[in-house]
Design a protein around this motif. Structure first.
Motif, mmCIF file in Angstrom:
data_model
loop_
_atom_site.group_PDB
_atom_site.id
_atom_site.type_symbol
_atom_site.label_atom_id
_atom_site.label_comp_id
_atom_site.label_asym_id
_atom_site.label_seq_id
_atom_site.Cartn_x
_atom_site.Cartn_y
_atom_site.Cartn_z
ATOM 1 N N GLU A 51 -6.073 2.509 -0.395
ATOM 2 C CA GLU A 51 -4.529 2.208 0.051
ATOM 3 C C GLU A 51 -3.717 1.680 -1.295
ATOM 4 O O GLU A 51 -2.558 2.236 -1.197
ATOM 5 C CB GLU A 51 -4.508 1.480 1.375
ATOM 6 C CG GLU A 51 -3.006 1.759 2.133
ATOM 7 C CD GLU A 51 -2.740 1.088 3.240
ATOM 8 O OE1 GLU A 51 -3.566 0.824 4.019
ATOM 9 O OE2 GLU A 51 -1.680 0.526 3.468
ATOM 10 N N PRO A 56 3.507 1.501 -4.326
ATOM 11 C CA PRO A 56 4.980 1.520 -4.956
ATOM 12 C C PRO A 56 4.987 0.593 -5.964
ATOM 13 O O PRO A 56 5.749 0.691 -6.928
ATOM 14 C CB PRO A 56 6.008 1.501 -3.891
ATOM 15 C CG PRO A 56 5.424 1.621 -2.606
ATOM 16 C CD PRO A 56 4.051 1.231 -2.690
ATOM 17 N N ASP A 57 4.070 -0.508 -5.911
ATOM 18 C CA ASP A 57 4.314 -1.535 -6.757
ATOM 19 C C ASP A 57 3.543 -1.212 -8.095
ATOM 20 O O ASP A 57 3.529 -2.217 -8.989
ATOM 21 C CB ASP A 57 3.812 -2.797 -6.395
ATOM 22 C CG ASP A 57 4.612 -3.429 -5.126
ATOM 23 O OD1 ASP A 57 5.619 -2.867 -4.899
ATOM 24 O OD2 ASP A 57 4.110 -3.933 -4.329
ATOM 25 N N SER B 448 -2.689 -2.248 4.081
ATOM 26 C CA SER B 448 -1.851 -2.575 5.340
ATOM 27 C C SER B 448 -2.788 -3.138 6.508
ATOM 28 O O SER B 448 -2.319 -4.129 7.062
ATOM 29 C CB SER B 448 -1.148 -1.288 5.951
ATOM 30 O OG SER B 448 -2.201 -0.078 6.264
ATOM 31 N N CYS C 249 2.628 2.288 9.086
ATOM 32 C CA CYS C 249 3.211 1.411 8.123
ATOM 33 C C CYS C 249 4.037 2.086 7.187
ATOM 34 O O CYS C 249 3.730 3.468 6.705
ATOM 35 C CB CYS C 249 1.849 0.929 7.318
ATOM 36 S SG CYS C 249 2.226 -0.400 6.164
ATOM 37 N N HIS C 251 5.940 2.527 3.565
ATOM 38 C CA HIS C 251 5.899 2.052 2.255
ATOM 39 C C HIS C 251 7.316 2.451 1.463
ATOM 40 O O HIS C 251 7.297 3.389 0.854
ATOM 41 C CB HIS C 251 4.692 2.866 1.618
ATOM 42 C CG HIS C 251 3.478 2.700 2.360
ATOM 43 N ND1 HIS C 251 2.668 1.553 2.063
ATOM 44 C CD2 HIS C 251 2.588 3.374 3.231
ATOM 45 C CE1 HIS C 251 1.615 1.657 3.040
ATOM 46 N NE2 HIS C 251 1.746 2.751 3.761
ATOM 47 N N PRO C 252 7.915 1.511 1.441
ATOM 48 C CA PRO C 252 9.434 1.629 0.815
ATOM 49 C C PRO C 252 9.006 1.632 -0.748
ATOM 50 O O PRO C 252 8.313 0.973 -1.225
ATOM 51 C CB PRO C 252 10.131 0.466 1.118
ATOM 52 C CG PRO C 252 9.297 -0.716 1.728
ATOM 53 C CD PRO C 252 8.082 0.358 2.264
ATOM 54 N N SER C 253 9.826 2.396 -1.535
ATOM 55 C CA SER C 253 9.590 2.693 -2.834
ATOM 56 C C SER C 253 10.669 2.574 -3.735
ATOM 57 O O SER C 253 10.884 2.602 -4.613
ATOM 58 C CB SER C 253 8.710 4.084 -3.384
ATOM 59 O OG SER C 253 9.518 5.253 -2.848
ATOM 60 N N LEU C 259 7.873 6.102 2.460
ATOM 61 C CA LEU C 259 7.028 7.277 3.116
ATOM 62 C C LEU C 259 6.602 6.062 4.392
ATOM 63 O O LEU C 259 6.585 4.857 4.354
ATOM 64 C CB LEU C 259 5.794 7.310 2.477
ATOM 65 C CG LEU C 259 5.787 8.447 1.392
ATOM 66 C CD1 LEU C 259 4.046 8.397 0.858
ATOM 67 C CD2 LEU C 259 6.154 9.821 2.050
ATOM 68 N N GLU C 261 3.511 5.942 6.638
ATOM 69 C CA GLU C 261 2.240 6.621 6.922
ATOM 70 C C GLU C 261 1.575 6.148 8.087
ATOM 71 O O GLU C 261 1.854 5.249 8.624
ATOM 72 C CB GLU C 261 1.439 6.136 5.797
ATOM 73 C CG GLU C 261 1.567 7.049 4.388
ATOM 74 C CD GLU C 261 0.565 6.822 3.271
ATOM 75 O OE1 GLU C 261 0.216 7.561 2.668
ATOM 76 O OE2 GLU C 261 -0.183 5.640 3.241
#
Lengths: 133, 540, 344
Positions: A51, A56-57, B448, C249, C251-253, C259, C261
């Motif tokens: 994962e 994005p980091d 997560s 979850c 996943h801000p970019s 996204l 997911e």
């Protein structure tokens, strides 16, 4: 879907698994039942190890500090700064003014090259990694 | 690893992971195995279910305690005394393996003389372990046929770390418990390539394969292969020494690849000052770590999924890992970046692939000579030493003789913690990892499931101490040492002994290494993460 | 029914690969056999259970369900025309069971799209794949009874092909095949089935455990003991053909970008049932294990008898991949045995 054999990036057990990917995106993990270390079994960290890859980091461009702040740069500029600064400091203060910190998370080949660079290219034995920590 | 190398001639795990399920007894000390090495911990559980015995020596009531035939909860930092005490009992009661000691070891008389003063009563006073329990433990270990000592950072992260390791080696040799399948001394390495980084010479005193930089023949070999002359013959600086030298202005530039000393090293304010006083800091990493944020140049690297290469696990097994996807954006594999920096700095290194690099490793590293890509491609890895291409690899070490010939007893006296509790700082802080996270959390906190299972740091405290300080479960608590302080929620649990608090270094918002003591083991240079004096209070 | 010479199999697969993404048993250089993209050189018929069941083709370990780009919301439903060759009957049952669950209360469009685009080709099982197979106990094999598009039977020199659906028929339409006399085919298939059923032992402790769970005569101490061993890896649920729980979850970019997911989750994790207050109705590992196994063996007890869609397909993977031996087989045995002790 493609399956690529890898080694878990976490603890020292060295469990083996396949990364299940589609195009350039890793979607999951499939264990390796024949591997004698883990025989297809994994812990929760191994089962979820895919994962962080696409976080994005992730760093995606070289960064260079300008006027106090890290700003996006190019490989050419960044690498040139690194080699110039290291060489300048070496010329001014000697090889012993340079130090190299390697990693227990990168490959053998990369550790080997890193210590080769420290010793052969920059003439110092100041190379270590965090085995102790 | 220094201690084990001095005793046996090799600092690595003596046995293989596959041998765990056939052992008769495990002496586990300073390893929370089910949390830190789950696939080894599970093998121990399976072995216990099949009848093996577990002797646990650990101040904390870790999950493995449920399977322990005997659990000794020593005072933190008293391992040498406990192990000496066990050896004293073994010698006194004639439980040692005389033949083994005579034929395969040296220095027994000195050991006997030293441990003679560690009577069960003396050890009870130092360690808090009931003397009858100590006797039981000594007899259990000595009587087992196939006994494995298993330890990790709980043994090494002390100012007496090397002594702790030597004492484990002494105990194993005294009872003939080294050099057979499922029988040996097994340090579990904490990261997926610590073993490899050491093997490859990412250390200040050795080239790859532990060939000393002080050895003229070794230097000549590397000079010839690398086409250079005058390689430095004096050992360089360790991490801790680099930081001190940076503060003193002696080290001016630091090149960090894939490490985060701001989070992982003790006394982080000291590290921060050291990094700030550098003229130049370059960090090569996959995330903008706390350390990278301080750099002058940050180079984006590939993760394990985006590069080819080999890793050496804790049982010395070298395994090949393949590239699955491309690195994001402009990120590059570390080896390519290194080649570029070296080339631009006037020392070209040209490799077409990681297989080419391995060919050079094969050539220069005797224990890796037979570990080639074609062999790794079609196998599940090879365990070093593997001296030639026909060699099958080595499952367990020191079979008929120790790597250095005879094993050497290296007796050690007990030395107390560098920073014992006192009136003001009346608790001991001991640090470690939890099951759901890894190291400084840069990877696992971005997963997560793991972030959900363990979203924040907890400070473990014993119910009696908690009651006295008015602390309830989940109350905000501050712990402070002479160097710094940090706040987190309390977890009230009997897993920690009284007057001890436990926490982790996974969470950047809870920088526990602001508190820890940078006092080092004199030879291994490992900091004492496992015990420093702190005070504890409930936040208003 | 149709007949295909064994020597023609690779040609058929190559033919299919022109039209479908073909997933088939693949042997890696290190000896692992996986269900992976068909490749002529690594394709094998000499395979055992693949580590993951084919559920990952319908319900991948992680998948984007919607994306936000420049502030615009876009649902992501991805499906490729896929043919799965060589799946076993237990896994076919797994596909049916999870399809039944994921369409019952609310249609799961993401997996439904993939099922619509998929053609399933079962290779009837000649005998146990390893010592943890118990399909005959769960009525899921060794021969698939329904749901498949095609089913292949190994008849020595050739395969007998049973057509189970229009999709299956379509898959064969443009490849020359020999018709086989139905009576002869039925006879051969029945002989195959009997041989194979005879080779896969029934495990009596499983129905015994199901009954004791139903009668509430199972010893609660079993869960305590197992709960102490469980290392919370989640592996038993990840490899289970019928486990379909997921976590969601974001996943801000960047601003207006990111996204959502979903990814496999496991009821054995504490966070799976932990409530916002911190309270957890399944507060111990023992309770979590109990619930998981009741879900597998008890909740579907009646539906199993009526419809043959049990929560457990008898594939045995949870036993294969549990690091501390807490698979369905071991759990059933523990329940069956402990209860007997209690009676003594």
């Amino acid at each position: 879907m493609t399956r690529t054999r890898t080694v878990c990036p976490f603890c020292g057990c060295g469990c083996s698994f396949y990364l299940v990917s589609e195009g350039d995106r890793v979607k999951g993990i499939e264990p390796s039942p024949q591997n004698p270390v883990n025989r297809g079994m994994l812990c929760v960290k191994g089962w979820t190890a895919y994962e962080f890859i696409h976080s994005p980091d992730r760093l995606t461009v070289p960064l260079v500090r300008k006027q106090g702040a890290l700003v996006e740069s190019t490989w050419d500029e960044a690498l040139k700064i690194v080699s110039t600064r290291l060489n300048d400091i070496r010329t001014k203060s000697g090889s012993s003014a340079l130090a190299f910190l390697s990693s227990a998370k990168v490959t053998n080949e990369e550790n080997f090259l890193f210590m080769k660079m420290a010793r052969a290219a920059f003439g110092t034995n100041n190379v270590d990694h965090c085995a102790r920590l | 690893m220094v201690g084990l190398a001095a005793a046996f001639g090799s600092g690595a795990m003596t046995n293989s992971i596959g041998e765990f399920e056939d052992a008769d007894l495990f002496l586990v000390t300073g390893s929370n195995t089910t949390a830190q090495h789950p696939l080894i911990g599970s093998r121990m559980i399976n072995a216990v279910e099949k009848g093996a015995k577990l002797l646990l020596i650990d101040p904390r009531e870790i999950p493995l305690a449920r399977f322990a035939g005997l659990h000794l909860r020593q005072n933190i930092g008293t391992d040498v005394a406990v192990l000496n005490g066990m050896m004293n009992i073994i010698i006194e009661e004639g439980l040692l393996d005389r033949e083994y000691v005579e034929n395969r070891t040296e220095g027994f008389e000195a050991l006997k003389a030293l441990v003679g003063s560690y009577s069960p009563r003396v050890v009870e006073k130092i360690s808090g372990i009931d003397r009858h329990d100590l006797e039981k433990a000594a007899r259990m270990y000595a009587a087992a046929d196939k006994a494995m000592i298993v330890y990790a950072m709980g043994i090494t992260q002390h100012t007496t770390g090397t002594d702790n390791v030597k004492s484990c080696a002494n105990l194993a040799m005294l009872t003939g418990h080294v050099g057979r399948p499922s029988t040996g001394v097994n340090p579990l390495r904490g990261q997926n390539n610590v073993q490899g980084a050491c093997d490859m010479g990412a250390l200040p005193n050795v080239f790859s394969g532990y060939q000393s930089v002080a050895d003229a023949a070794a230097r000549k070999k590397f000079e010839d292969a690398w086409g250079v002359s005058g390689l430095d013959d004096k050992p360089g600086l360790t991490i801790g020494a680099m930081m001190t030298a940076a503060l003193r202005g002696e080290v001016r530039a630091l090149y960090v690849m894939g490490e985060n000393p701001m989070m992982s090293d003790p006394d982080s304010s000291h590290i921060e000052q050291a990094l700030s006083s550098l003229d130049f800091l370059v960090v090569q990493d996959i995330f903008l770590s706390e350390t990278a944020a301080k750099a002058d140049v940050v180079l984006p690297a590939a993760s394990f999924a985006e590069r080819d290469g080999t890793y050496t696990n804790t049982e010395r097994r070298v395994q090949l890992s393949r590239k699955a996807v491309s690195p994001p954006g402009l990120a590059r594999p570390d080896w390519k970046i290194i080649c570029e920096v070296s080339r631009l700095s006037g020392y070209p290194m040209d490799y077409g692939s990681t297989a080419d690099i391995m060919k050079e490793i094969n050539l220069l590293t005797p224990s890796y000579t037979g570990i080639t890509y074609p062999r790794l491609e079609t196998s599940h890895g090879l365990q070093w030493p593997c001296p030639n291409e026909e060699h099958p690899g080595t499952a367990y070490l020191h079979r008929d003789r120790f790597s250095k010939g005879r094993g050497t007893f290296l007796p050690c006296d007990f030395r107390p913690l560098a920073e014992p509790p006192d009136e003001e700082y009346d608790f001991l802080l001991t640090t470690g990892r939890i099951y759901f996270h890894f190291h400084t959390g840069t990877m696992t906190r971005r997963i997560s499931t793991l972030a959900r299972e363990a979203p924040e740091a907890k400070i473990e405290i014993h119910p009696e101490d908690a009651k006295q300080l008015g602390i309830r479960n989940n109350d905000m608590v501050e712990i402070a040492s002479r160097r710094g302080s940090a706040k987190a929620r309390a977890e009230v649990t009997t897993c920690v002994p009284k007057k001890v608090v436990f926490s982790t270094f996974h969470f950047h918002e809870f920088p526990i290494n602001a508190l820890t003591n940078p006092a080092l083991d004199p030879s291994a240079k490992i900091p004492e993460y496992k015990g420093c004096a702190v005070k504890v209070r409930r936040c208003a | 029914m149709k007949k295909l010479a064994k020597s023609e199999l690779k040609n058929l697969l190559k033919h299919w690969a022109g039209e479908y993404r073909v997933l088939a048993p693949t042997l890696g250089t290190q000896g692992d056999c996986l269900l992976d993209t068909f490749d002529e050189d690594s394709f094998t018929l000499d395979y055992k259970k693949t580590p993951l069941p084919p559920k990952s083709a319908f319900f991948p370990q992680s998948e984007a369900i919607f994306a936000v780009e420049k502030g615009e919301y876009r649902e992501v439903i991805s499906a490729k025309k896929t043919l799965l060759f060589g799946i076993r009957s237990c896994d076919m049952m797994g596909i049916l069971q999870s399809a039944s669950f994921m369409t019952r209360d609310r249609l799961d469009v993401y997996s439904e799209a993939k099922r619509d685009a998929a053609t399933t080709v079962v290779l009837a099982c000649p005998g146990p794949q390893n010592e943890t197979c118990f399909c005959t106990t769960m009525q899921s094999g060794p021969v698939a009874r329904k749901g498949f598009d095609l089913q292949f039977f190994d008849a020595g020199e050739f395969f007998i092909i049973q057509i189970g659906s229009g999709k299956g028929e379509a898959a064969l339409s443009s490849f020359p095949l020999v018709d086989l006399d139905d009576d002869l085919a039925d006879e051969k298939v029945e002989a195959f089935r009997q041989r194979s059923v005879g080779a896969i032992a029934r495990v009596d402790s499983v129905p015994e455990a199901m009954n004791r769970l139903k009668d509430r005569t199972a010893d609660e101490g079993v869960w305590e003991h197992l709960g102490q061993k469980c290392i919370q890896c989640g592996g038993c649920t990840f490899v289970c053909p019928t486990c379909t729980c997921f976590n969601v979850c974001d996943h801000p970019s960047g601003p207006g970008q990111g996204l959502r997911e979903r990814s496999w989750d496991a009821c054995l994790f504490g966070g799976f049932t932990r409530e916002a207050s911190g309270h957890n109705p399944r507060s111990t590992q023992a309770l979590r294990l109990k619930r998981r196994h009741e879900h597998k063996l008890l909740d579907y007890h009646e539906t199993d008898i009526q419809g043959g869609l049990c929560g457990c397909t008898g594939c045995g993977r949870c036993s294969d991949f549990c690091p501390v031996h807490i698979g369905t087989l071991e759990v059933a045995r523990a329940i069956a045995e402990s209860d007997n002790h209690a009676k003594d």
